[in-house]
Design an enzyme around this catalytic site. Sequence first.
Site, PDB file in Angstrom:
ATOM      1  N   LYS A  52       0.838  -1.209   0.000  1.00 51.42           N
ATOM      2  CA  LYS A  52       0.000   0.000   0.000  1.00 51.42           C
ATOM      3  C   LYS A  52       0.869   1.254   0.000  1.00 51.42           C
ATOM      4  O   LYS A  52       0.593   2.213  -0.710  1.00 51.42           O
ATOM      5  CB  LYS A  52      -0.944  -0.016   1.217  1.00 51.42           C
ATOM      6  CG  LYS A  52      -2.040  -1.078   1.114  1.00 51.42           C
ATOM      7  CD  LYS A  52      -2.855  -1.240   2.399  1.00 51.42           C
ATOM      8  CE  LYS A  52      -3.833  -2.421   2.270  1.00 51.42           C
ATOM      9  NZ  LYS A  52      -4.633  -2.675   3.465  1.00 51.42           N
ATOM     10  N   GLN A  96      -4.553  -1.592   9.803  1.00 49.89           N
ATOM     11  CA  GLN A  96      -4.514  -2.901   9.151  1.00 49.89           C
ATOM     12  C   GLN A  96      -5.109  -3.982  10.055  1.00 49.89           C
ATOM     13  O   GLN A  96      -4.779  -4.058  11.245  1.00 49.89           O
ATOM     14  CB  GLN A  96      -3.066  -3.251   8.763  1.00 49.89           C
ATOM     15  CG  GLN A  96      -2.913  -4.512   7.938  1.00 49.89           C
ATOM     16  CD  GLN A  96      -3.529  -4.429   6.543  1.00 49.89           C
ATOM     17  OE1 GLN A  96      -3.668  -3.360   5.972  1.00 49.89           O
ATOM     18  NE2 GLN A  96      -3.923  -5.567   6.002  1.00 49.89           N
ATOM     19  N   ASP A 119     -10.865   3.132   4.483  1.00 48.85           N
ATOM     20  CA  ASP A 119     -11.222   1.709   4.423  1.00 48.85           C
ATOM     21  C   ASP A 119     -12.741   1.517   4.413  1.00 48.85           C
ATOM     22  O   ASP A 119     -13.223   0.403   4.159  1.00 48.85           O
ATOM     23  CB  ASP A 119     -10.657   0.978   5.649  1.00 48.85           C
ATOM     24  CG  ASP A 119      -9.498   0.052   5.304  1.00 48.85           C
ATOM     25  OD1 ASP A 119      -9.418  -0.378   4.138  1.00 48.85           O
ATOM     26  OD2 ASP A 119      -8.703  -0.228   6.204  1.00 48.85           O
TER      27      ASP A 119
HETATM   28  N1  GUN Z   1      -6.964  -6.842   6.191  1.00 54.05           N
HETATM   29  C1  GUN Z   1      -7.361  -7.521   5.098  1.00 54.05           C
HETATM   30  N2  GUN Z   1      -7.945  -6.690   4.212  1.00 54.05           N
HETATM   31  C2  GUN Z   1      -7.911  -5.450   4.761  1.00 54.05           C
HETATM   32  C3  GUN Z   1      -8.376  -4.173   4.334  1.00 54.05           C
HETATM   33  O1  GUN Z   1      -8.943  -3.994   3.242  1.00 54.05           O
HETATM   34  N3  GUN Z   1      -8.153  -3.154   5.201  1.00 54.05           N
HETATM   35  C4  GUN Z   1      -7.542  -3.315   6.391  1.00 54.05           C
HETATM   36  N4  GUN Z   1      -7.398  -2.248   7.181  1.00 54.05           N
HETATM   37  N5  GUN Z   1      -7.117  -4.489   6.825  1.00 54.05           N
HETATM   38  C5  GUN Z   1      -7.302  -5.561   6.011  1.00 54.05           C
END
Ligand code: GUN
Length: 291
Positions: A52, A96, A119
Amino acid sequence: MLLLDGNQLSSVIRKEILAKVIQFCQNDIRPPHLAAVIVGDNPASQAYVRNKMRACEEVGFASSLIKKAIGTTQTELLDVIAKLNEDNQLDGYIVQLPLPRHIDEHAINLAINPSKDVDGFHPNNFGKMALGFKTFQPATPMGIMMMLDRYKIETEGKHCVVLGRSNIVGTPIALLMSKKTKPGNATVTIAHSRTANLKEICQSADILIAALGIPKFVKGDMVKDGVVVIDVGINKMEDPNSSKGYRLVGDVDFDEVSKKASAITPVPGGVGPMTITALLENTWSAYSKLF
Ligand code: GUN
């Protein structure tokens, strides 16, 4: 069979975002800024967050990575979030998941400022999405919708079977696919670990979205000819022939299912890069104060 190439499509969309950044951020206007918070040292989460941050560079965004030790308390994490909420040099951030078990994920999502919630996990944003308002959508379902749109996959009137009911993928993608939108307008079934007659339900799918986290769960005899398959799974499988000792496989047995599918996402290189591209889009929206 059409391969739904998330790397290639992401590259196109990320160039579009970069062009917007270059055009907008002249004369010392700061670029969009995304932060990610990671708690603990889960290798998969670390890899996702690294990707990311790298993607931010690709589109000219600033990025910050905040690493906290596995023993970080919920109160300490809430303090980090309060600071991020107040930081006016920051447009959006993510925490995350998964978090360590001693931290309540709901409490964390509730503390995120909804206008920085790229998110789309805060109930304000999730609720808005469910009601069909314009807002941040969770990145994986949003990336899938972008992919269906750009590849012009017909979804109207189709039977879409979603395997998995998580808050991150299964539940929101089922909502989005059922909305009166394009893509969307599908008839949606959510199947999960307690579903009876799973094989028959999968066999009736025109579009199958697999997000259950079991390697190669969907086999060739579970799908019909011409099915469109979206594989959200990212699972490690031991592979002595690989230099790393493992390879990544999806929730779908690609070799079997691709023989019957009209279109299918590979793993890796399908939904994964689209998730990150959707997060970048959301960060641009937060920066532009669209929601
Ligand atoms: N863990 C797995 N997918 C995601 C996501 O799209 N966002 C976040 N914050 N954690 C994740």
